[in-house]
Design a protein around this motif. Structure first.
Motif, short mmCIF file in Angstrom:
data_model
loop_
_atom_site.label_atom_id
_atom_site.label_comp_id
_atom_site.label_asym_id
_atom_site.label_seq_id
_atom_site.Cartn_x
_atom_site.Cartn_y
_atom_site.Cartn_z
N VAL A 31 -3.56 3.02 1.57
CA VAL A 31 -3.90 2.57 2.93
C VAL A 31 -3.24 3.48 3.97
O VAL A 31 -3.86 3.82 4.98
N LEU A 49 2.81 -3.39 0.17
CA LEU A 49 1.67 -3.92 0.92
C LEU A 49 1.44 -5.38 0.57
O LEU A 49 1.62 -5.78 -0.57
N LEU A 102 3.03 -2.71 4.67
CA LEU A 102 1.77 -2.64 5.41
C LEU A 102 1.09 -4.00 5.38
O LEU A 102 0.98 -4.61 4.30
N PRO A 104 -2.32 -6.37 7.09
CA PRO A 104 -3.50 -6.45 7.95
C PRO A 104 -3.26 -7.43 9.09
O PRO A 104 -2.54 -8.42 8.93
N TRP A 113 -4.17 -2.73 11.12
CA TRP A 113 -3.01 -2.77 10.22
C TRP A 113 -1.73 -2.55 11.00
O TRP A 113 -1.75 -1.97 12.09
N ARG A 114 -0.65 -3.02 10.43
CA ARG A 114 0.69 -2.73 10.92
C ARG A 114 1.56 -2.25 9.77
O ARG A 114 1.49 -2.80 8.67
N ARG A 115 2.38 -1.24 10.05
CA ARG A 115 3.43 -0.89 9.10
C ARG A 115 4.75 -1.36 9.70
O ARG A 115 5.18 -0.88 10.74
N PHE A 161 -11.02 -2.51 4.22
CA PHE A 161 -10.45 -3.77 3.75
C PHE A 161 -11.16 -4.26 2.49
O PHE A 161 -10.53 -4.81 1.58
#
Length: 305
Positions: A31, A49, A102, A104, A113-115, A161
């Motif tokens: 991702v 993730l 990570l 969603p 998305w966010r890390r 996704f």
């Protein structure tokens, strides 16, 4: 893809918890590449993730959105709540030294998305989980003022996704199949040396039935994974989710049968077969679980009808 799934199965036969951790680490790297996020070459195992929120697979709303239907107000509200990390804890099973995850998020009527760095969110250690003894359990909560930026998906967010969910579900089935193969070997070997009533227990009808249940489940997962040996984008997500509902139910039942073959000693942690059962139960709960997945499949099939 079949080669990758077979490799995951081999890892699962050795240790399902470690295989699960590697699987989610590999998904995080995939991702990150799709989002064009930099990868830390010095700590390749530090990022993991979590592909879902609470509410399983968001009932039928996620399926409708993934199949291209404009989300209704009700769908948008449910999807936003499903991925609301401020109101709902996110449960993470990972190596204790993880550094980022990570996730969603629902943003502007689409999935982005966010890390998240470990230091940026509220992280609480949980009691040891039912299985996955090698991993630690955490609850994550987004603070009111999160510093983690939202990363939009280049291209089609639905396609990314969908691929992530397919890879995750197929990987979970492969790991479970590998773990069951090990349990089958243990049960067969034990039945070939343990005597009861003056004969080997492998000759008893009840034990033969237990071993048959294990073999049936192993063949079921092999056939399921073999049926998805196509290019990833050619695999139907609804079919994968439906197959996972069926396969994981039988994997858990067969792992329990392997414990039963061993009798009372099967419940002893020294042997290891009971751990396979606990790990199968943990695998069943991932990616939204298999119970709420029925609503997802219903939404997917209804959209494609």
């Amino acid at each position: 893809m079949l080669l990758s799934l077979r490799m995951l199965g081999q890892f699962g036969a050795v240790n399902a918890g470690v295989a699960f951790a590697w699987h989610r680490i590999a998904l995080a790297a995939y991702v990150a590449r799709q989002l064009r996020l930099p990868l830390n070459a010095d700590a390749p195992l530090a990022a993991t993730l979590v592909p879902t929120g609470h509410l399983g697979l968001a009932r039928t709303s996620l399926a409708r959105w993934l199949t291209g239907q404009p989300p209704s107000d009700e769908d948008s509200a449910l999807l936003a709540d499903w991925l609301n990390r401020r109101e709902h804890d996110t449960v993470l099973y990972a190596p204790a030294a993880w550094e980022s995850v990570l996730l969603p998020v629902w943003d502007q009527h689409t999935i982005a998305w966010r890390r998240v760095n470990r230091s940026d969110w509220q992280v609480t250690n949980c009691a040891r989980a039912h299985g996955f003894d090698e991993l630690a359990a955490f609850r994550l909560r987004e603070p009111p003022a999160s510093a983690a930026p939202i990363v939009s998906v280049p291209g089609d967010p639905r396609a990314l996704f969908t691929r992530v969910l397919k890879m995750d579900m197929l990987g979970l089935m492969a790991i479970g199949g590998g773990a069951l193969a090990r349990a089958q070997t243990m049960a067969t070997d034990y039945a070939a040396v343990r005597r009861q009533g003056g004969k080997l227990i492998a000759a008893h009808a009840a034990v033969q039935q237990l071993l048959t249940d294990i073999e049936s489940a192993r063949l079921r997962v092999d056939q399921a994974l073999g049926s998805f040996g196509l290019a990833l984008d050619e695999v139907d997500l609804g079919a994968v989710a439906a197959s996972r509902i069926d396969v994981h139910k039988h994997l858990c039942h067969a792992a329990n049968q392997a414990v039963q073959v061993h009798g009372g000693i099967g419940y002893m942690r020294d042997l290891g077969v009971e751990k396979i059962l606990r790990d199968q139960n943990m695998l069943r709960l991932q990616a939204g679980g298999i119970h709420d997945a029925r609503q997802f499949v219903a939404g997917w099939k209804g959209a494609s009808a």
